[in-house]
Scaffold this motif. Structure first.
Motif, short mmCIF file in Angstrom:
data_model
loop_
_atom_site.label_atom_id
_atom_site.label_comp_id
_atom_site.label_asym_id
_atom_site.label_seq_id
_atom_site.Cartn_x
_atom_site.Cartn_y
_atom_site.Cartn_z
N ASN A 92 -20.58 67.67 9.56
CA ASN A 92 -21.02 68.47 8.41
C ASN A 92 -22.48 68.90 8.55
O ASN A 92 -22.83 70.04 8.23
CB ASN A 92 -20.84 67.68 7.12
N ILE A 93 -23.32 68.04 9.07
CA ILE A 93 -24.73 68.39 9.27
C ILE A 93 -24.86 69.52 10.29
O ILE A 93 -25.64 70.46 10.11
CB ILE A 93 -25.53 67.15 9.73
N GLY A 113 -17.73 60.89 4.28
CA GLY A 113 -18.87 60.03 4.55
C GLY A 113 -19.22 59.07 3.43
O GLY A 113 -18.84 57.89 3.46
N VAL A 114 -19.91 59.55 2.41
CA VAL A 114 -20.42 58.69 1.35
C VAL A 114 -19.31 57.96 0.59
O VAL A 114 -19.38 56.74 0.39
CB VAL A 114 -21.28 59.51 0.35
N ILE A 127 -19.93 65.15 4.41
CA ILE A 127 -21.00 64.25 3.95
C ILE A 127 -20.54 63.41 2.76
O ILE A 127 -20.67 62.18 2.75
CB ILE A 127 -22.27 65.05 3.60
N LEU A 128 -19.99 64.07 1.75
CA LEU A 128 -19.55 63.36 0.55
C LEU A 128 -18.16 62.76 0.71
O LEU A 128 -17.96 61.56 0.50
CB LEU A 128 -19.57 64.30 -0.66
N PHE A 182 -20.10 70.06 1.14
CA PHE A 182 -20.37 68.74 1.72
C PHE A 182 -19.11 67.90 1.90
O PHE A 182 -19.10 66.70 1.57
CB PHE A 182 -21.39 67.98 0.87
N LEU A 240 -20.02 62.82 8.93
CA LEU A 240 -21.40 63.14 8.52
C LEU A 240 -22.07 64.07 9.53
O LEU A 240 -22.66 65.09 9.16
CB LEU A 240 -22.21 61.86 8.38
N SER A 251 -12.36 66.33 1.73
CA SER A 251 -12.85 66.86 3.00
C SER A 251 -11.75 67.63 3.72
O SER A 251 -11.99 68.70 4.29
CB SER A 251 -13.36 65.72 3.88
#
Length: 201
Positions: free
Chosen positions: A25-26, A56-57, A52-53, A49, A22, A106
């Motif tokens: 990626n940010i 992460g998520v 993030i996706l 993302f 996360l 990812s």
């Protein structure tokens, strides 16, 4: 083998990896550590993302399931004791597959971006992708093609490499849990855990 204890170990390992994904990626939204004035100047892979996706998520769900197997002594799936040990382990296989797909997403996005290189301002005042087929990876002299943002090449390369490694590790861990879950589904018993613990699955 104690399949519930093994799942808990894997879930605990996935947590920091998801957080690192996360954050990485940010940071990609701030090339060279600077705030960019036009979002269209960011590499398009940043907007996919992946960290993030994917890392992460989508990794949150497998983590919760893996940790829940041991916390509930693996007698139920989602806290429902009537599901039984084997159903709980089979459920973990499904979520391991979801995690594998997320990590794979990812991984692929990161590999594509590393090969493609970052989007940057070149000598003719155009924002474009100046590198071809990863040529800049072996020839650092080519990095000077990017005039702005400053240090965008090492910035993107480092962060996407981190996401690549994280995605690869997450894929391996999810694959291990898929095998672990299948064995737990078939065996349904616990002899000695892969983390040195004993107890019911």
């Amino acid at each position: 083998m104690c399949f519930g204890s093994c799942a808990k170990c894997l879930g605990g390992t996935l947590i920091p990896l998801a957080l690192f994904g996360l954050v990485a990626n940010i940071l990609l939204f701030f090339p060279g550590g600077k705030v960019i004035d036009n979002n269209s100047h960011l590499s398009e892979e940043v907007w996919y993302f992946g960290g993030i996706l994917g890392s992460g998520v989508l990794m949150i769900f497998p983590v919760l399931v893996f940790l829940g197997l041991k916390n509930n002594d693996c007698y139920g799936c989602c806290g429902n004791e009537s599901c039984g040990k084997r159903m709980a382990m089979f459920t973990s296989v499904i979520f391991a597959a979801i995690g594998f797909v997320g990590a794979g997403y990812s991984f692929v996005i990161s590999a594509i971006s590393i090969n493609k290189g970052p989007k940057c301002l070149v000598a003719n005042a155009t924002w474009t992708y100046p590198f071809q087929n990863g040529d800049y990876l072996s020839d650092h002299a080519l990095w000077s093609k990017c005039e702005k943002p400053p240090n965008v090449v090492p910035w993107n390369l480092t962060l996407f490499s981190i996401l690549l490694v994280i995605g690869g590790i997450q894929m391996i861990l999810c694959a291990i849990q898929a095998i672990n879950g299948l064995l737990g589904t078939l065996c349904g018993e616990c002899h000695r855990g892969c983390c040195g613990r004993e107890g019911p699955v």
